[in-house]
Design an enzyme around this catalytic site. Structure first.
Site: not given
Length: 213
Positions: A120, A138
């Protein structure tokens, strides 16, 4: 959800916010890398508060190394997991100096090899610092994608792959910013603000919430 509906959702989000970016404050790829790494299990607001004091003192890997673990801890102690994060920031700074000339590499493998940097974080850096069409998923994006039925998946990796598949190229660079902001301010976890949502009529969430409910 069909292709036409997804296209209309993306078009509305773009029209509403043509040039989205992260709410983390940064001025260089290295500052962004540090800020994103610090933001794990913490709010952007809390990270910005800390980095406003940290970055004037150390905003390069070499300056961060000079600050040392204890120095970093002192600046970020208001952020959750600050002990581990400070150690990772220093370890990553050492690798950047030793292997990359003190620069943030524009390479996924090299980024993910840094302590405290996962997929991420690498996606955010590649997207926001270098303009890659990556999509960092997320909790906000995971929730919005599943709740609206825009791109469903059982975990963040599945949602990322679905988004990469269904989002047209012209929207890929900005889509993760739109979805994060939508999840942060409109499509809230406990009580979504469906009454003020610009894509409410396109969303396939069956349990919409309105002010009078």
């Amino acid at each position: 959800m069909n292709k036409e509906k997804r296209l209309e959702i993306l078009t509305r989000l773009r029209d509403n916010n043509p040039h989205p970016t992260t709410e983390l404050e940064f001025s260089t790829p290295y500052e962004l890398l540090v800020a994103v790494a610090l933001s794990a299990q913490a709010t952007d607001v809390s990270v910005n508060k800390a980095t406003r004091n940290l970055f004037p003192v150390a905003n390069t890997p070499r300056a961060m190394l000079s600050l040392g673990v204890d120095g970093v801890k002192e600046h970020i102690k208001t952020i959750g997991l600050y002990n581990t994060k400070a150690e990772n920031v220093i370890k990553a700074a050492q690798i950047l100096v030793d292997r990359h000339g003190g620069e943030v590499p524009e390479d996924r493998g090299a980024l993910e090899a840094l302590p405290g940097v996962g997929r991420k974080t690498a996606n955010v850096v590649l997207n926001t610092a270098f303009g890659w069409p990556t999509i960092a998923v997320d909790t906000h994006i995971y929730r919005v994608s599943n709740r609206t039925k825009f791109a469903m998946g059982k975990n963040v990796d599945q949602v990322e792959q679905k988004l990469l598949k269904v989002v047209p190229a012209e929207f890929k660079v900005d889509v993760h910013h739109w979805l994060i902001l939508h999840g942060r301010y409109t499509c809230l976890a406990r009580k979504p603000r469906c009454g003020s949502c610009i894509i409410e009529d396109l969303c396939e969430f069956k349990e919409k919430v309105y002010p009078d409910d």
